[in-house]
Design an enzyme around this catalytic site. Structure first.
Site, mmCIF file in Angstrom:
data_model
loop_
_atom_site.group_PDB
_atom_site.id
_atom_site.type_symbol
_atom_site.label_atom_id
_atom_site.label_comp_id
_atom_site.label_asym_id
_atom_site.label_seq_id
_atom_site.Cartn_x
_atom_site.Cartn_y
_atom_site.Cartn_z
ATOM 1 C CG ASP A 1 -2.034 0.989 1.138
ATOM 2 O OD1 ASP A 1 -2.364 1.410 0.014
ATOM 3 O OD2 ASP A 1 -2.594 1.344 2.188
ATOM 4 C CG ASN B 1 2.342 1.456 -5.118
ATOM 5 O OD1 ASN B 1 3.330 1.318 -4.414
ATOM 6 N ND2 ASN B 1 1.755 0.437 -5.719
ATOM 7 C CG ASN C 1 -7.529 -2.356 -6.293
ATOM 8 O OD1 ASN C 1 -6.612 -3.177 -6.219
ATOM 9 N ND2 ASN C 1 -7.731 -1.442 -5.357
ATOM 10 C CB SER D 1 -7.814 -3.911 2.676
ATOM 11 O OG SER D 1 -7.659 -2.641 3.268
#
Length: 251
Positions: A21, A23, A69, A197
């Site tokens: 996580d 980026n 996503n 998540s």
């Protein structure tokens, strides 16, 4: 670290899973595009995979693309697809040359055809390797995995109310995406977020969890080793007391 590496090689740390996580935030702070942040993240994933292999860790799982996503901006989703395709073109030969076995967990065949088929072919091309296992979570959702496992089990076994009395974790887990993969000993999440998540919720029931404030592109070998040191500093009781574990070790 030498002592910890010996413990790794003795299978006291067999499987590390990482939620990569940060980026986008890494890129934003440097005036880069989010896509450049994801590119940096892919490069770092390769580096950390090399470190894990060097340390003797047998399984490394990387959370590549979650079902959630898909909700991101279309251009970013398209860029993520392109990165996966680039990964396949650039690293397939390298993975085969280094005899790295690739596993895919998630509904990856629901991705664009070039990605789905490319990942399927990569799994097939590396299926016989045993030195190191790279597990890629692609279009993955733990909740979806659980629902699909229950549906498959019910269909295969034709479960009745009576049959459900014999249901066990071992039975259910044989229908999960990870049926050939051991549960993670350590789950790492970078970037300062402190949640799982929708990642390996059942498999991570007894995993040690390590949260790092470092964004993924900056999470280097020293950070990875720090996470491993934290893992070995903990007492894994699996519901038992410290005294029970001590008595067992003295037998």
């Amino acid at each position: 670290m030498a002592e910890n590496q010996k413990k790794v090689q003795e299978n006291e740390l067999n499987h590390v899973a990482i939620i990569m996580d940060g980026n986008g935030r890494w890129a934003k702070e440097r005036g880069f595009s989010r896509n450049q942040g994801h590119e940096a993240g892919v490069r770092n994933a390769r580096e950390i995979a090399e470190v894990a292999q060097k340390l003797g860790i047998k399984y490394l799982t990387l959370y590549i693309f979650s079902t959630e996503n898909w909700q991101r901006p279309k251009l970013e989703v398209k860029a993520l697809f392109m990165l996966i395709e680039t990964f396949l073109r650039k690293y397939t030969r390298e993975l085969i040359e280094h005899e790295i076995r690739v596993h895919i967990i998630g509904n990856y065949l629901e991705m664009p055809e070039s990605i789905g088929l490319g990942l399927r072919d990569l799994v097939g091309a590396t299926a016989k390797f045993t030195k190191f296992n790279l597990v890629l979570a692609v279009n993955y959702s733990s909740r979806t995995e659980i629902v699909e496992a229950v549906k498959k089990m019910a269909k295969d076994e034709n479960y009745s109310e009576e049959g459900l009395k014999d249901l066990s974790w071992e039975k259910l887990s044989s229908y999960l995406y990870t049926k050939e993969i051991p549960d993670p000993d350590l789950i790492i999440r970078t970037s300062g977020e402190t949640r799982l998540s929708n990642f390996l919720l059942l498999q991570g029931a007894y995993s040690e969890i390590y949260f790092s404030s470092v964004y993924w592109p900056d999470f280097k070998e020293s950070n990875f080793k720090k996470a491993i040191e934290s893992y070995f500093s903990r007492e894994r009781r699996f519901g038992k007391t410290s005294e029970q574990l001590e008595n067992t070790s003295n037998l």
